[in-house]
Write an enzyme that holds these catalytic residues in place. Sequence first.
Site, PDB file in Angstrom:
ATOM      1  N   ASP A  19     -39.390  28.655 -15.826  1.00 33.76           N
ATOM      2  CA  ASP A  19     -38.357  27.723 -15.365  1.00 33.76           C
ATOM      3  C   ASP A  19     -38.138  27.871 -13.860  1.00 33.76           C
ATOM      4  O   ASP A  19     -37.810  28.941 -13.380  1.00 33.76           O
ATOM      5  CB  ASP A  19     -37.044  27.963 -16.114  1.00 33.76           C
ATOM      6  CG  ASP A  19     -37.195  27.788 -17.624  1.00 33.76           C
ATOM      7  OD1 ASP A  19     -38.013  26.958 -18.050  1.00 33.76           O
ATOM      8  OD2 ASP A  19     -36.495  28.501 -18.371  1.00 33.76           O
ATOM      9  N   ARG A  66     -37.190  42.435 -20.223  1.00 31.84           N
ATOM     10  CA  ARG A  66     -36.318  41.504 -19.490  1.00 31.84           C
ATOM     11  C   ARG A  66     -36.392  41.766 -17.992  1.00 31.84           C
ATOM     12  O   ARG A  66     -36.045  42.835 -17.511  1.00 31.84           O
ATOM     13  CB  ARG A  66     -34.875  41.631 -19.986  1.00 31.84           C
ATOM     14  CG  ARG A  66     -33.962  40.648 -19.268  1.00 31.84           C
ATOM     15  CD  ARG A  66     -32.629  40.460 -19.947  1.00 31.84           C
ATOM     16  NE  ARG A  66     -31.796  39.613 -19.124  1.00 31.84           N
ATOM     17  CZ  ARG A  66     -31.943  38.301 -18.990  1.00 31.84           C
ATOM     18  NH1 ARG A  66     -32.860  37.680 -19.672  1.00 31.84           N
ATOM     19  NH2 ARG A  66     -31.168  37.605 -18.186  1.00 31.84           N
ATOM     20  N   ASP A 122     -43.534  32.847 -13.352  1.00 32.27           N
ATOM     21  CA  ASP A 122     -42.289  32.588 -14.049  1.00 32.27           C
ATOM     22  C   ASP A 122     -42.376  31.151 -14.550  1.00 32.27           C
ATOM     23  O   ASP A 122     -43.167  30.352 -14.041  1.00 32.27           O
ATOM     24  CB  ASP A 122     -41.109  32.784 -13.093  1.00 32.27           C
ATOM     25  CG  ASP A 122     -39.783  32.484 -13.745  1.00 32.27           C
ATOM     26  OD1 ASP A 122     -39.532  32.964 -14.863  1.00 32.27           O
ATOM     27  OD2 ASP A 122     -38.989  31.738 -13.129  1.00 32.27           O
ATOM     28  N   TYR A 126     -31.536  26.539 -19.497  1.00 34.31           N
ATOM     29  CA  TYR A 126     -31.891  26.816 -20.896  1.00 34.31           C
ATOM     30  C   TYR A 126     -32.780  25.708 -21.464  1.00 34.31           C
ATOM     31  O   TYR A 126     -32.513  25.134 -22.512  1.00 34.31           O
ATOM     32  CB  TYR A 126     -30.639  27.045 -21.752  1.00 34.31           C
ATOM     33  CG  TYR A 126     -29.792  28.184 -21.237  1.00 34.31           C
ATOM     34  CD1 TYR A 126     -30.193  29.499 -21.413  1.00 34.31           C
ATOM     35  CD2 TYR A 126     -28.614  27.939 -20.542  1.00 34.31           C
ATOM     36  CE1 TYR A 126     -29.441  30.549 -20.912  1.00 34.31           C
ATOM     37  CE2 TYR A 126     -27.853  28.979 -20.030  1.00 34.31           C
ATOM     38  CZ  TYR A 126     -28.269  30.282 -20.226  1.00 34.31           C
ATOM     39  OH  TYR A 126     -27.525  31.320 -19.738  1.00 34.31           O
ATOM     40  N   CYS A 128     -39.292  36.857 -23.132  1.00 33.37           N
ATOM     41  CA  CYS A 128     -38.289  37.856 -23.508  1.00 33.37           C
ATOM     42  C   CYS A 128     -37.020  37.164 -23.995  1.00 33.37           C
ATOM     43  O   CYS A 128     -36.287  36.583 -23.194  1.00 33.37           O
ATOM     44  CB  CYS A 128     -37.971  38.767 -22.330  1.00 33.37           C
ATOM     45  SG  CYS A 128     -36.746  40.031 -22.774  1.00 33.37           S
ATOM     46  N   ASP A 182     -39.085  32.382  -8.887  1.00 32.83           N
ATOM     47  CA  ASP A 182     -38.087  31.707  -8.060  1.00 32.83           C
ATOM     48  C   ASP A 182     -36.796  32.501  -7.921  1.00 32.83           C
ATOM     49  O   ASP A 182     -35.887  32.069  -7.229  1.00 32.83           O
ATOM     50  CB  ASP A 182     -37.789  30.304  -8.610  1.00 32.83           C
ATOM     51  CG  ASP A 182     -37.142  30.326  -9.975  1.00 32.83           C
ATOM     52  OD1 ASP A 182     -37.444  31.233 -10.788  1.00 32.83           O
ATOM     53  OD2 ASP A 182     -36.332  29.423 -10.265  1.00 32.83           O
ATOM     54  N   ASN A 227     -38.066  35.064 -18.944  1.00 30.48           N
ATOM     55  CA  ASN A 227     -36.859  35.464 -19.663  1.00 30.48           C
ATOM     56  C   ASN A 227     -36.352  34.230 -20.407  1.00 30.48           C
ATOM     57  O   ASN A 227     -36.243  33.157 -19.807  1.00 30.48           O
ATOM     58  CB  ASN A 227     -35.768  35.928 -18.701  1.00 30.48           C
ATOM     59  CG  ASN A 227     -36.009  37.312 -18.140  1.00 30.48           C
ATOM     60  OD1 ASN A 227     -36.840  38.064 -18.629  1.00 30.48           O
ATOM     61  ND2 ASN A 227     -35.279  37.650 -17.088  1.00 30.48           N
ATOM     62  N   GLN A 228     -36.023  34.397 -21.677  1.00 32.28           N
ATOM     63  CA  GLN A 228     -35.475  33.293 -22.469  1.00 32.28           C
ATOM     64  C   GLN A 228     -34.212  33.778 -23.191  1.00 32.28           C
ATOM     65  O   GLN A 228     -34.159  33.868 -24.409  1.00 32.28           O
ATOM     66  CB  GLN A 228     -36.532  32.762 -23.455  1.00 32.28           C
ATOM     67  CG  GLN A 228     -37.652  32.012 -22.777  1.00 32.28           C
ATOM     68  CD  GLN A 228     -37.154  30.777 -22.037  1.00 32.28           C
ATOM     69  OE1 GLN A 228     -36.370  29.998 -22.551  1.00 32.28           O
ATOM     70  NE2 GLN A 228     -37.616  30.601 -20.797  1.00 32.28           N
ATOM     71  N   SER A 229     -33.208  34.100 -22.381  1.00 28.94           N
ATOM     72  CA  SER A 229     -31.968  34.643 -22.933  1.00 28.94           C
ATOM     73  C   SER A 229     -31.207  33.625 -23.777  1.00 28.94           C
ATOM     74  O   SER A 229     -30.269  33.996 -24.484  1.00 28.94           O
ATOM     75  CB  SER A 229     -31.064  35.172 -21.821  1.00 28.94           C
ATOM     76  OG  SER A 229     -30.547  34.104 -21.048  1.00 28.94           O
TER      77      SER A 229
END
Length: 178
Positions: free
Chosen positions: A14, A111, A12, A23, A93, A137, A55-57
Amino acid sequence: MSEALRPAAFLDRDGVINVDHGYTYKPEDLVFIDGAPDAIRRLNEAGYLVVVVTNQSGVARGYYSEADVARFHEHMLAELAEAGARIDAVYSCPYHPKGVVAEYRVDHPDRKPKPGMILRAARELPIDIARSFLIGDKSSDIAAATAANISGHRFTGGDLDDFVAGVLLQADAPIRAK
């Protein structure tokens, strides 16, 4: 002749590779987790492909663009290369089912906690999935690993290199999600 299969270490981003500022997308905000470059170099030297699954929502939420994410990743890979560490592939994602940007408002199979990014990497890269693992994490990271039938290891902070050294000691054991 096809390339020999190698185990992969799925990481992962972040909270595992870099400090999660919430973010995080600006290259100037990149701060590595303690030991991250050394951990990635250790994985490289152990023969693992190193694959980021993130994941990059923030894209779906309208906070930044996919180009911003790509710029951050280019910077991160360059900084790691200067430290003698290599990431072999990055899967990101940008989707979220409650996003405000219509084209990204999707409950996408990539996701996490879904295993889409891991499974896509396994199709696209010479990965021996049976000998691979994920370090994340969040519980969603571990759930994605479990869904992809690989070991999941939860990093809760500290020195990532020390953590990776411990995971590699266990890598030959048939361990699943922890």
